[in-house]
Design a protein around this motif. Sequence first.
Motif, short mmCIF file in Angstrom:
data_model
loop_
_atom_site.label_atom_id
_atom_site.label_comp_id
_atom_site.label_asym_id
_atom_site.label_seq_id
_atom_site.Cartn_x
_atom_site.Cartn_y
_atom_site.Cartn_z
N ASP A 145 0.85 -1.19 0.00
CA ASP A 145 0.00 0.00 0.00
C ASP A 145 0.88 1.24 0.00
OD1 ASP A 145 0.79 0.63 2.69
OD2 ASP A 145 -0.77 -0.70 3.45
N ALA A 146 0.26 2.38 -0.02
CA ALA A 146 0.98 3.64 -0.15
C ALA A 146 1.51 4.17 1.19
CB ALA A 146 0.06 4.67 -0.80
N LEU A 147 1.24 3.49 2.28
CA LEU A 147 1.65 4.01 3.59
C LEU A 147 3.17 4.19 3.69
CD1 LEU A 147 0.95 4.93 6.42
CD2 LEU A 147 1.01 2.54 7.15
N TYR A 148 3.94 3.22 3.24
CA TYR A 148 5.40 3.30 3.30
C TYR A 148 5.90 4.55 2.58
CZ TYR A 148 10.27 2.19 2.12
OH TYR A 148 11.63 2.24 1.94
N ASP A 149 5.41 4.77 1.37
CA ASP A 149 5.85 5.94 0.61
C ASP A 149 5.34 7.24 1.24
OD1 ASP A 149 7.49 4.80 -1.35
OD2 ASP A 149 5.74 4.15 -2.48
N ALA A 150 4.14 7.23 1.79
CA ALA A 150 3.62 8.43 2.46
C ALA A 150 4.50 8.79 3.67
CB ALA A 150 2.17 8.21 2.89
N GLU A 151 4.91 7.77 4.41
CA GLU A 151 5.79 8.02 5.56
C GLU A 151 7.15 8.55 5.11
OE1 GLU A 151 5.57 4.19 7.47
OE2 GLU A 151 3.92 4.83 8.76
N LYS A 152 7.65 8.06 3.98
CA LYS A 152 8.92 8.58 3.45
C LYS A 152 8.76 10.05 3.06
CE LYS A 152 12.09 6.23 1.45
NZ LYS A 152 13.11 5.26 1.27
N VAL A 153 7.63 10.40 2.45
CA VAL A 153 7.40 11.79 2.06
C VAL A 153 7.41 12.69 3.30
CG1 VAL A 153 5.72 13.41 1.07
CG2 VAL A 153 6.16 11.23 -0.07
N VAL A 154 6.76 12.25 4.36
CA VAL A 154 6.74 13.03 5.60
C VAL A 154 8.16 13.17 6.16
CG1 VAL A 154 5.96 13.04 8.01
CG2 VAL A 154 4.35 12.50 6.18
N PHE A 155 8.89 12.06 6.25
CA PHE A 155 10.25 12.09 6.79
C PHE A 155 11.14 13.05 6.02
CE2 PHE A 155 14.65 10.65 6.70
CZ PHE A 155 14.96 10.69 8.06
N PHE A 156 11.17 12.87 4.68
CA PHE A 156 12.04 13.73 3.87
C PHE A 156 11.50 15.15 3.77
CE2 PHE A 156 13.69 9.58 2.49
CZ PHE A 156 15.03 9.80 2.79
N GLY A 157 10.18 15.32 3.87
CA GLY A 157 9.60 16.66 3.91
C GLY A 157 10.06 17.42 5.15
N GLU A 158 10.11 16.72 6.29
CA GLU A 158 10.61 17.34 7.52
C GLU A 158 12.08 17.72 7.38
OE1 GLU A 158 9.56 14.42 10.47
OE2 GLU A 158 7.49 15.19 10.63
N ARG A 159 12.86 16.89 6.70
CA ARG A 159 14.27 17.21 6.45
C ARG A 159 14.37 18.47 5.58
NH1 ARG A 159 17.55 16.94 9.14
NH2 ARG A 159 19.17 16.90 7.56
N MET A 160 13.50 18.57 4.58
CA MET A 160 13.51 19.74 3.70
C MET A 160 13.16 21.01 4.47
SD MET A 160 11.72 17.86 0.42
CE MET A 160 11.21 19.36 -0.37
N VAL A 161 12.19 20.91 5.38
CA VAL A 161 11.82 22.06 6.21
C VAL A 161 13.01 22.47 7.08
CG1 VAL A 161 10.37 22.80 8.15
CG2 VAL A 161 9.34 21.59 6.21
N ALA A 162 13.67 21.50 7.72
CA ALA A 162 14.82 21.81 8.58
C ALA A 162 15.94 22.48 7.77
CB ALA A 162 15.33 20.52 9.24
N MET A 163 16.20 21.98 6.56
CA MET A 163 17.25 22.59 5.72
C MET A 163 16.87 24.00 5.30
SD MET A 163 18.73 19.43 3.43
CE MET A 163 17.14 18.83 2.86
N ALA A 164 15.60 24.22 4.96
CA ALA A 164 15.16 25.55 4.54
C ALA A 164 15.25 26.53 5.70
CB ALA A 164 13.73 25.50 4.00
N LYS A 165 14.89 26.09 6.91
CA LYS A 165 15.00 26.96 8.08
C LYS A 165 16.45 27.29 8.39
CE LYS A 165 10.71 25.74 10.46
NZ LYS A 165 10.11 25.08 11.63
N ALA A 166 17.33 26.30 8.27
CA ALA A 166 18.75 26.52 8.52
C ALA A 166 19.31 27.52 7.52
CB ALA A 166 19.51 25.20 8.47
N LYS A 167 18.93 27.40 6.27
CA LYS A 167 19.41 28.31 5.24
C LYS A 167 18.90 29.72 5.46
CE LYS A 167 19.90 28.75 0.28
NZ LYS A 167 21.22 28.34 -0.14
N LYS A 168 17.65 29.83 5.91
CA LYS A 168 17.05 31.14 6.16
C LYS A 168 17.75 31.84 7.33
CE LYS A 168 12.60 33.37 6.80
NZ LYS A 168 11.17 33.20 6.92
N ALA A 169 18.20 31.04 8.31
CA ALA A 169 18.86 31.60 9.50
C ALA A 169 20.26 32.09 9.21
CB ALA A 169 18.89 30.54 10.61
N GLU A 170 20.84 31.68 8.10
CA GLU A 170 22.23 32.11 7.76
C GLU A 170 22.32 33.58 7.51
OE1 GLU A 170 23.35 29.80 4.33
OE2 GLU A 170 23.63 28.01 5.50
#
Length: 170
Positions: A145-170
């Motif tokens: 089912d799509a649950l595995y991929d949905a969880e990956k999207v959330v995990f990597f989406g959170e990583r993208m948010v963290a990277m964007a925040k870190a870049k904005k803070a520079e």
Amino acid sequence: MTTQFKPGDHVRVVACSANGTLRMIGVEGRVVGYDDTLKRYVVWLDGSEPDKNHWFQENELALVGQIGNDPAPAAAPEPEYTGGSVSYYSVSISNPTTQPAPYTAECNDIIEALGMNYAEGNAFKAIWRSCAARALGKAKRGYTDALYDAEKVVFFGERMVAMAKAKKAE
């Protein structure tokens, strides 16, 4: 008026009008009838509720088989599991928006062309895999089912948010 398709014909959706939805492209079904007033075909799409029909213009459909002349049903694609190139990461574009002819899009080509980082590429691949399994029946071996991929999207989406925040803070 003479129409190209007859009730019972096996058709595939190749385009959708402004009132249609893109998720129907590639879906197959049976012609139920033709509405002379609206100049549209009534189609029952495979997997739809029996009483739910959809409406399409002639140029939005392609003939797959006529009554009594359907090709043998295609076998479901074998799930794949390999480290190499696999079919679930490619998709045929039969009605491209801007290209003059159909072509095949590859997930990795898009990732590289857009210069995606690791998190973006993994989120994109997870969405691609989920959609390929749902819309095309192309799946990784063991995919249930799509649950595995949905969880990956959330995990990597959170990583993208963290990277964007870190870049904005520079």
